[in-house]
Enzyme design. Structure first.
Site, mmCIF file in Angstrom:
data_model
loop_
_atom_site.group_PDB
_atom_site.id
_atom_site.type_symbol
_atom_site.label_atom_id
_atom_site.label_comp_id
_atom_site.label_asym_id
_atom_site.label_seq_id
_atom_site.Cartn_x
_atom_site.Cartn_y
_atom_site.Cartn_z
ATOM 1 N N HIS A 285 -17.111 -30.642 41.336
ATOM 2 C CA HIS A 285 -17.226 -31.843 42.175
ATOM 3 C C HIS A 285 -17.643 -31.471 43.590
ATOM 4 C CE1 HIS A 285 -13.040 -30.442 42.542
ATOM 5 N NE2 HIS A 285 -13.080 -30.895 43.790
ATOM 6 N N HIS B 64 -17.412 -32.902 47.509
ATOM 7 C CA HIS B 64 -16.832 -33.860 48.452
ATOM 8 C C HIS B 64 -17.928 -34.316 49.411
ATOM 9 C CE1 HIS B 64 -12.450 -32.848 47.778
ATOM 10 N NE2 HIS B 64 -12.991 -31.728 47.319
HETATM 11 P P1 5GP Z 1 -10.419 -29.981 45.274
HETATM 12 O O1 5GP Z 1 -9.302 -29.466 46.124
HETATM 13 O O2 5GP Z 1 -10.247 -29.624 43.831
HETATM 14 O O3 5GP Z 1 -11.778 -29.667 45.829
HETATM 15 O O4 5GP Z 1 -10.316 -31.560 45.417
HETATM 16 C C1 5GP Z 1 -9.872 -32.420 44.432
HETATM 17 C C2 5GP Z 1 -9.865 -33.804 45.031
HETATM 18 O O5 5GP Z 1 -9.649 -34.731 43.979
HETATM 19 C C3 5GP Z 1 -8.737 -34.035 46.052
HETATM 20 O O6 5GP Z 1 -9.306 -34.409 47.306
HETATM 21 C C4 5GP Z 1 -7.899 -35.159 45.445
HETATM 22 O O7 5GP Z 1 -7.455 -36.100 46.392
HETATM 23 C C5 5GP Z 1 -8.845 -35.781 44.445
HETATM 24 N N1 5GP Z 1 -8.182 -36.335 43.273
HETATM 25 C C6 5GP Z 1 -7.242 -35.716 42.516
HETATM 26 N N2 5GP Z 1 -6.848 -36.530 41.512
HETATM 27 C C7 5GP Z 1 -7.567 -37.685 41.648
HETATM 28 C C8 5GP Z 1 -7.600 -38.898 40.903
HETATM 29 O O8 5GP Z 1 -6.893 -39.106 39.919
HETATM 30 N N3 5GP Z 1 -8.463 -39.865 41.329
HETATM 31 C C9 5GP Z 1 -9.267 -39.674 42.425
HETATM 32 N N4 5GP Z 1 -10.073 -40.681 42.761
HETATM 33 N N5 5GP Z 1 -9.264 -38.535 43.144
HETATM 34 C C10 5GP Z 1 -8.417 -37.548 42.759
#
Ligand code: 5GP
Ligand code: ZN
Length: 139
Positions: free
Chosen positions: A102, A104
């Site tokens: 993913h 951001h």
């Molecule tokens: P990472 O730290 O893996 O780059 O970011 C994962 C992101 O996914 C986090 O910013 C978190 O808030 C978001 N996230 C985690 N679970 C969910 C979810 O169930 N729905 C949505 N919309 N975002 C999520």
């Protein structure tokens, strides 16, 4: 593996978990981060399950980044953001919490809007040595 039963983003793609969707086509889904760091913080993901940036095929990467670019443009045009940060956390050591590729897309309203990536400089680095170390393995 296209779908991982234990993956929260696969469940979002599948519609098993609700999300505030922004865009969807055959390969890409974009939706709002459930815990936004700024107003309009979006995530752009591959629909298929690739664990991270390094394992995502190039054609899908291109599609994801094209959508990320468009969302960034709209965050500026429509939400009044003054800039954006594009952030990809790759693997646990880099802060990746969801193991499904993913991107951001974080709209920025001011340098003081609450989001900050801190770049603490390394003090002594021999740049030519490091460059050679990396270059020697690049194609
Ligand atoms: P990472 O730290 O893996 O780059 O970011 C994962 C992101 O996914 C986090 O910013 C978190 O808030 C978001 N996230 C985690 N679970 C969910 C979810 O169930 N729905 C949505 N919309 N975002 C999520
Ligand atoms: Zn997944």
């Amino acid at each position: 593996m296209d779908y991982d039963v234990n993956c929260i983003f696969c469940k979002i793609v599948n519609g098993d978990i609700p999300s505030a969707k922004l865009f969807e086509d055959d390969d890409v889904l974009a939706f709002l981060d459930v815990n936004p760091v700024t107003y309009g913080h979006a995530l752009v993901i591959s629909k298929k399950h690739y664990p991270n940036f390094l394992s995502c095929p190039k054609d899908i990467m291109n599609k994801v980044m094209n959508v990320a670019q468009r969302i960034g443009q709209v965050q500026i045009e429509q939400l009044g953001a003054k800039g954006i940060n594009i952030l990809i956390n790759c693997k646990e050591a880099a802060g990746q919490e969801v193991s499904h590729f993913h991107v951001h897309v974080i709209p920025r309203y001011a340098a003081t809007d609450g989001f900050k990536l801190e770049f603490k400089k390394l003090k002594e680095v021999n740049l030519p040595v490091v460059a050679e170390e990396i270059k020697s393995k690049l194609n």
